[in-house]
Design an enzyme around this catalytic site. Structure first.
Site, PDB file in Angstrom:
ATOM      1  N   GLY A 184       0.797  -1.229   0.000  1.00 10.61           N
ATOM      2  CA  GLY A 184       0.000   0.000   0.000  1.00 10.61           C
ATOM      3  C   GLY A 184       0.827   1.276   0.000  1.00 10.61           C
ATOM      4  N   ARG A 202     -13.167  21.271   3.750  1.00 12.00           N
ATOM      5  CA  ARG A 202     -14.372  21.464   4.559  1.00 12.00           C
ATOM      6  C   ARG A 202     -14.086  21.365   6.057  1.00 12.00           C
ATOM      7  NH1 ARG A 202     -17.852  17.352   1.095  1.00 12.00           N
ATOM      8  NH2 ARG A 202     -15.726  16.584   0.796  1.00 12.00           N
ATOM      9  N   LYS A 229     -33.437  27.454   3.652  1.00 14.14           N
ATOM     10  CA  LYS A 229     -33.984  26.446   4.574  1.00 14.14           C
ATOM     11  C   LYS A 229     -34.660  27.170   5.730  1.00 14.14           C
ATOM     12  CE  LYS A 229     -31.070  22.449   4.673  1.00 14.14           C
ATOM     13  NZ  LYS A 229     -29.968  21.756   5.265  1.00 14.14           N
ATOM     14  N   ASP A 271     -27.597  26.482  -1.507  1.00 13.21           N
ATOM     15  CA  ASP A 271     -27.758  27.011  -0.147  1.00 13.21           C
ATOM     16  C   ASP A 271     -27.167  28.412  -0.051  1.00 13.21           C
ATOM     17  OD1 ASP A 271     -24.965  26.620   0.007  1.00 13.21           O
ATOM     18  OD2 ASP A 271     -25.260  24.569   0.720  1.00 13.21           O
ATOM     19  N   HIS A 314     -13.079  25.545  -0.699  1.00 16.33           N
ATOM     20  CA  HIS A 314     -14.378  25.543  -0.035  1.00 16.33           C
ATOM     21  C   HIS A 314     -14.589  26.826   0.778  1.00 16.33           C
ATOM     22  CE1 HIS A 314     -18.057  24.281   1.656  1.00 16.33           C
ATOM     23  NE2 HIS A 314     -17.577  24.348   2.870  1.00 16.33           N
ATOM     24  N   ASP A 329     -22.529  24.588  -7.576  1.00 14.43           N
ATOM     25  CA  ASP A 329     -21.960  24.465  -6.228  1.00 14.43           C
ATOM     26  C   ASP A 329     -20.450  24.259  -6.366  1.00 14.43           C
ATOM     27  OD1 ASP A 329     -21.995  24.394  -3.492  1.00 14.43           O
ATOM     28  OD2 ASP A 329     -23.135  22.542  -3.304  1.00 14.43           O
TER      29      ASP A 329
END
Ligand code: R5P
Length: 284
Positions: A34, A90, A183, A160, A123, A209
């Site tokens: 890995g 984020r 909302k 949003d 973001h 977005d």
């Protein structure tokens, strides 16, 4: 010289076509255990190098660190880092005690071997402040807006309130109306989601977005707009992560789905190459 990170090969080739810059390829492989390996396939000694590498998924983040180290080790005169999609953005603050600020943690590692940092639709704008080297956040919204024209929209939407600044940029490009979905909590069990200002009845809408990850936000937005009477709903974003069955869900809820090539994939209809090419040409 452009250094072609394994996550962003096609994008890097496009930047090279647009700027005429030579590219250095990077060999990469994953060992059976890995661990990963990279090797520069060209001479970078004394050269001003610009690495192009998205940092999603995790393997590509590690590759970037290794490429930067290899460039330093092999005598690159300068190292600029272009990260089309900056992952972990984020987690740009502590939401719960005990958490890291991941976006800052990775910035600190990147800046160790870099002179300049560039990314696209981070973001949050404040991520550039995590860097102690010059850092710039470019916007793909005007490019997405131009592509959106093909859909013949009447209005652009943000799913949003948090995405309002982004959709405004796209709307400015097309000189078009924009709005967002608001909302409102009605009671403990009911939340109402509807267009803030504009009646979408019979209209064609493009929702834009920064990120589509699970597709939950965009699918819900599309459903609400259709419920409010929109005739067509198209979904576009800069960074198409499309986790799990996101594409399937979105294709059921929307008339089309598109994104840029910050993460190279089938839905990448818009290239961000001109944004990075412009930065490179700025220094000519
Ligand atoms: C949220 O603040 C972002 O701008 C995106 O709306 C979000 O990350 C999309 O995530 P998902 O596709 O999982 O709903």
């Amino acid at each position: 010289m452009l250094v072609e990170g394994p996550a962003s090969r096609e994008l890097c080739d496009k930047i090279s076509e647009q700027t005429g810059k030579e590219t250095v390829k990077v060999k990469s492989k994953v060992f059976p255990d890995g661990e990963i390996y990279v090797k520069l396939k060209g001479d970078v000694e004394g050269k001003n190098c610009t690495v192009v590498q998205t940092t999603y998924p995790n393997q590509h983040l590690l590759e970037l660190y290794m490429i930067q180290d290899a460039l330093k080790e092999n005598g690159a005169a300068s190292i600029d880092v272009m990260v089309p999609y900056y992952a972990y953005a984020r987690q740009d603050k502590i939401f719960e005690e005990g958490e890291p600020i991941s976006a800052r943690a990775f910035a600190k590692r990147i800046e160790m071997d870099a002179d300049n940092f560039y990314s696209i639709d981070l973001h949050s704008e404040k991520i550039v402040d995590f860097f102690d080297i010059p850092a710039e956040n470019l916007s793909a919204m005007p490019l997405l807006a131009r592509y959106s024209k093909e859909k013949d929209p009447d209005i652009l939407f943000s799913p949003d309130e948090g995405g309002v600044e982004r959709v405004k940029k796209a709307a400015e490009e097309l000189q078009m109306q924009w709005d967002y979905l608001e909302k409102t909590r009605i009671d403990a069990n009911t939340v109402e989601i509807k267009p803030k200002n504009i009646d979408v009845g019979g209209k064609s809408v493009v929702i834009l977005d920064d990120i589509i990850a699970t597709g939950g936000t965009m699918t819900e937005a599309a459903k609400q707009l259709k419920k409010a009477g929109a005739e067509e709903v198209h979904a576009g974003c800069t960074h198409g992560l499309f986790a799990g069955d996101a594409v399937e869900k979105l294709e059921k809820a929307c008339d089309s789905v598109f994104c840029t090539d910050t993460i190279e994939q089938e839905k990448s209809q818009v290239s961000v190459a001109p944004l990075f090419a412009d930065v490179i040409e700025r220094f000519e």
